[in-house]
Design a protein around this motif. Structure first.
Motif, PDB file in Angstrom:
ATOM      1  N   LEU A 204     -12.819  -5.734   6.701  1.00  6.68           N
ATOM      2  CA  LEU A 204     -11.883  -6.632   6.019  1.00  6.68           C
ATOM      3  C   LEU A 204     -11.334  -6.002   4.739  1.00  6.68           C
ATOM      4  O   LEU A 204     -10.140  -6.117   4.441  1.00  6.68           O
ATOM      5  CB  LEU A 204     -12.563  -7.961   5.699  1.00  6.68           C
ATOM      6  CG  LEU A 204     -12.899  -8.874   6.873  1.00  6.68           C
ATOM      7  CD1 LEU A 204     -13.701 -10.076   6.402  1.00  6.68           C
ATOM      8  CD2 LEU A 204     -11.634  -9.319   7.591  1.00  6.68           C
ATOM      9  N   GLU A 205     -12.200  -5.345   3.978  1.00  7.70           N
ATOM     10  CA  GLU A 205     -11.751  -4.711   2.743  1.00  7.70           C
ATOM     11  C   GLU A 205     -10.786  -3.567   3.039  1.00  7.70           C
ATOM     12  O   GLU A 205      -9.801  -3.377   2.320  1.00  7.70           O
ATOM     13  CB  GLU A 205     -12.960  -4.221   1.954  1.00  7.70           C
ATOM     14  CG  GLU A 205     -13.794  -5.357   1.361  1.00  7.70           C
ATOM     15  CD  GLU A 205     -15.034  -4.859   0.642  1.00  7.70           C
ATOM     16  OE1 GLU A 205     -15.431  -3.689   0.913  1.00  7.70           O
ATOM     17  OE2 GLU A 205     -15.596  -5.609  -0.166  1.00  7.70           O
ATOM     18  N   ASP A 206     -11.067  -2.793   4.089  1.00 10.29           N
ATOM     19  CA  ASP A 206     -10.164  -1.700   4.460  1.00 10.29           C
ATOM     20  C   ASP A 206      -8.792  -2.249   4.838  1.00 10.29           C
ATOM     21  O   ASP A 206      -7.752  -1.704   4.431  1.00 10.29           O
ATOM     22  CB  ASP A 206     -10.740  -0.905   5.636  1.00 10.29           C
ATOM     23  CG  ASP A 206     -11.922  -0.030   5.227  1.00 10.29           C
ATOM     24  OD1 ASP A 206     -12.087   0.205   4.015  1.00 10.29           O
ATOM     25  OD2 ASP A 206     -12.675   0.398   6.122  1.00 10.29           O
ATOM     26  N   ARG A 207      -8.790  -3.318   5.600  1.00  9.06           N
ATOM     27  CA  ARG A 207      -7.511  -3.903   6.025  1.00  9.06           C
ATOM     28  C   ARG A 207      -6.768  -4.498   4.839  1.00  9.06           C
ATOM     29  O   ARG A 207      -5.531  -4.442   4.777  1.00  9.06           O
ATOM     30  CB  ARG A 207      -7.748  -4.954   7.103  1.00  9.06           C
ATOM     31  CG  ARG A 207      -8.292  -4.358   8.395  1.00  9.06           C
ATOM     32  CD  ARG A 207      -8.360  -5.373   9.504  1.00  9.06           C
ATOM     33  NE  ARG A 207      -8.890  -4.776  10.723  1.00  9.06           N
ATOM     34  CZ  ARG A 207      -8.917  -5.382  11.891  1.00  9.06           C
ATOM     35  NH1 ARG A 207      -8.459  -6.614  12.001  1.00  9.06           N
ATOM     36  NH2 ARG A 207      -9.411  -4.772  12.957  1.00  9.06           N
ATOM     37  N   ALA A 208      -7.517  -5.079   3.918  1.00  9.84           N
ATOM     38  CA  ALA A 208      -6.888  -5.647   2.724  1.00  9.84           C
ATOM     39  C   ALA A 208      -6.231  -4.539   1.899  1.00  9.84           C
ATOM     40  O   ALA A 208      -5.107  -4.697   1.413  1.00  9.84           O
ATOM     41  CB  ALA A 208      -7.917  -6.406   1.899  1.00  9.84           C
ATOM     42  N   ARG A 209      -6.937  -3.428   1.737  1.00 11.87           N
ATOM     43  CA  ARG A 209      -6.373  -2.310   0.984  1.00 11.87           C
ATOM     44  C   ARG A 209      -5.134  -1.751   1.682  1.00 11.87           C
ATOM     45  O   ARG A 209      -4.133  -1.422   1.028  1.00 11.87           O
ATOM     46  CB  ARG A 209      -7.425  -1.215   0.795  1.00 11.87           C
ATOM     47  CG  ARG A 209      -8.426  -1.516  -0.325  1.00 11.87           C
ATOM     48  CD  ARG A 209      -9.278  -0.303  -0.630  1.00 11.87           C
ATOM     49  NE  ARG A 209     -10.239  -0.046   0.441  1.00 11.87           N
ATOM     50  CZ  ARG A 209     -11.447  -0.556   0.491  1.00 11.87           C
ATOM     51  NH1 ARG A 209     -11.870  -1.354  -0.471  1.00 11.87           N
ATOM     52  NH2 ARG A 209     -12.253  -0.273   1.498  1.00 11.87           N
ATOM     53  N   ASP A 210      -5.209  -1.637   3.002  1.00 11.09           N
ATOM     54  CA  ASP A 210      -4.044  -1.155   3.746  1.00 11.09           C
ATOM     55  C   ASP A 210      -2.860  -2.099   3.561  1.00 11.09           C
ATOM     56  O   ASP A 210      -1.715  -1.654   3.412  1.00 11.09           O
ATOM     57  CB  ASP A 210      -4.376  -1.044   5.242  1.00 11.09           C
ATOM     58  CG  ASP A 210      -5.316   0.112   5.554  1.00 11.09           C
ATOM     59  OD1 ASP A 210      -5.463   1.004   4.695  1.00 11.09           O
ATOM     60  OD2 ASP A 210      -5.912   0.116   6.649  1.00 11.09           O
ATOM     61  N   ALA A 211      -3.149  -3.411   3.574  1.00 14.79           N
ATOM     62  CA  ALA A 211      -2.074  -4.410   3.450  1.00 14.79           C
ATOM     63  C   ALA A 211      -1.369  -4.300   2.098  1.00 14.79           C
ATOM     64  O   ALA A 211      -0.137  -4.298   2.023  1.00 14.79           O
ATOM     65  CB  ALA A 211      -2.631  -5.815   3.647  1.00 14.79           C
ATOM     66  N   VAL A 212      -2.140  -4.188   1.013  1.00 15.13           N
ATOM     67  CA  VAL A 212      -1.504  -4.126  -0.311  1.00 15.13           C
ATOM     68  C   VAL A 212      -0.825  -2.771  -0.527  1.00 15.13           C
ATOM     69  O   VAL A 212       0.218  -2.700  -1.189  1.00 15.13           O
ATOM     70  CB  VAL A 212      -2.511  -4.425  -1.450  1.00 15.13           C
ATOM     71  CG1 VAL A 212      -3.042  -5.845  -1.338  1.00 15.13           C
ATOM     72  CG2 VAL A 212      -3.635  -3.411  -1.485  1.00 15.13           C
ATOM     73  N   GLU A 213      -1.403  -1.701   0.034  1.00 19.47           N
ATOM     74  CA  GLU A 213      -0.773  -0.389  -0.114  1.00 19.47           C
ATOM     75  C   GLU A 213       0.563  -0.349   0.615  1.00 19.47           C
ATOM     76  O   GLU A 213       1.564   0.161   0.083  1.00 19.47           O
ATOM     77  CB  GLU A 213      -1.699   0.699   0.415  1.00 19.47           C
ATOM     78  CG  GLU A 213      -2.902   0.967  -0.496  1.00 19.47           C
ATOM     79  CD  GLU A 213      -3.865   1.973   0.103  1.00 19.47           C
ATOM     80  OE1 GLU A 213      -3.549   2.522   1.188  1.00 19.47           O
ATOM     81  OE2 GLU A 213      -4.924   2.223  -0.507  1.00 19.47           O
ATOM     82  N   ASP A 214       0.601  -0.899   1.826  1.00 18.23           N
ATOM     83  CA  ASP A 214       1.853  -0.933   2.583  1.00 18.23           C
ATOM     84  C   ASP A 214       2.888  -1.803   1.873  1.00 18.23           C
ATOM     85  O   ASP A 214       4.065  -1.431   1.770  1.00 18.23           O
ATOM     86  CB  ASP A 214       1.607  -1.471   3.993  1.00 18.23           C
ATOM     87  CG  ASP A 214       0.810  -0.507   4.862  1.00 18.23           C
ATOM     88  OD1 ASP A 214       0.701   0.675   4.483  1.00 18.23           O
ATOM     89  OD2 ASP A 214       0.302  -0.941   5.915  1.00 18.23           O
TER      90      ASP A 214
END
Length: 290
Positions: A204-214
């Motif tokens: 979940l944290e990895d996906r959250a980071r990917d979401a904000v980076e994108d």
């Protein structure tokens, strides 16, 4: 950005706050404001009394409209008005569609008893179903209502619905030369105490980071100043806290999000934020994801 703004009015403090904010936007955009008063004569407590109450409700609506007309004139804003009978939520939606508006503004609470028109539930009904963005404003001492916007917050989970809110947030930030805050909240309560919790949380944290980076990259390409953050906790509580701590002027949110493990921004989360948001909230709906 907007040409026609529909504002639901009922003389209550939240509706007045929404109308005043709509006038700010209209004055900036050169838009026309259309004030709509819905006389809710469909409830048993009203219809059993007879036509006198119906006439009284419409008369009150005319009084409310007259006050709105004077406010618009003092600001030099083009003004239209309408008093309709019906169920408030559906009537607002029908008027928004038939009058070809591109923004609906409304308060999130209204009067009680026979004089009640704009309830939080009515606002949520409109938010869930409107084809155009909906601006909701709470009338409360803790609510920050500023215009032009200096800061816009977009909570994201990378879903199509959140992406729609990001597009809106980028457009608003660019127009106002505002800072765009992109936030993703990891809901630790959703992980539970399962032995796989650590693995799921990491995912979940990895996906959250990917979401904000994108999202940050997309906003940066649009020439917007961006701040990104990933935090853990209760989603609506953390969104509210972030908005308050960072003196956010506007929240741009989608009305739904992904399901299952990917779930971060649900419609119910957005509605919970609406009820307690420390700033106006602009919601935008996109078709449900498969």
């Amino acid at each position: 950005m907007y040409d026609r703004i529909l504002v639901a009015v009922d003389g209550s403090e939240p509706a007045d706050a929404a109308f005043e904010h709509a006038l700010d936007i209209a004055a900036d955009c050169g838009a026309t404001v259309r004030a709509l008063y819905v006389a809710d004569t469909n409830r048993d407590s009203v219809t059993t009394v007879g036509t006198n109450v119906r006439d009284a409700l419409e008369a009150e609506g005319e009084d409310v409209i007259e006050g709105a007309r004077k406010q618009a004139a003092s600001r030099g804003v083009a003004f239209e008005d309408e008093v309709l009978q019906g169920e408030p939520g559906d009537t607002i939606l029908e008027a928004a569609d038939e009058r070809d508006v591109d923004l609906v503004a409304m308060g999130t609470r209204g009067r009680g008893g026979v004089r009640r028109f704009l309830l939080g539930s009515v606002a949520e009904h409109v938010v869930r179903r409107a084809e155009v963005p909906v601006l909701t404003v709470r009338a409360d001492e803790e609510v920050r209502v500023e215009y032009p916007y200096d800061s816009v917050l977009v909570p994201t989970d990378g879903s199509g619905h959140a992406s729609k809110a990001l597009e809106q947030g980028v457009d608003l930030a660019r127009r106002h030369d505002a800072t765009l805050h992109v936030l993703s909240v990891v809901d630790v309560m959703a992980v539970g105490v399962d032995v796989r919790a650590d693995i799921v949380l990491d995912e979940l944290e990895d996906r959250a980071r990917d979401a904000v980076e994108d999202a940050g990259a997309e906003a940066g390409e649009a020439g917007v100043d961006v701040v990104t953050d990933v935090i853990t906790g209760s989603i609506p509580r953390e969104i509210r806290s972030y908005a308050a701590d960072n003196e956010i002027d506007l929240l741009s949110m989608g009305t739904h999000g992904r399901r299952g493990v990917d779930r971060v921004l649900l419609g119910s989360v957005t509605e919970r934020v609406l009820r307690t948001a420390p700033a106006p909230v602009m919601t935008v709906r996109s078709p449900d994801e498969e």
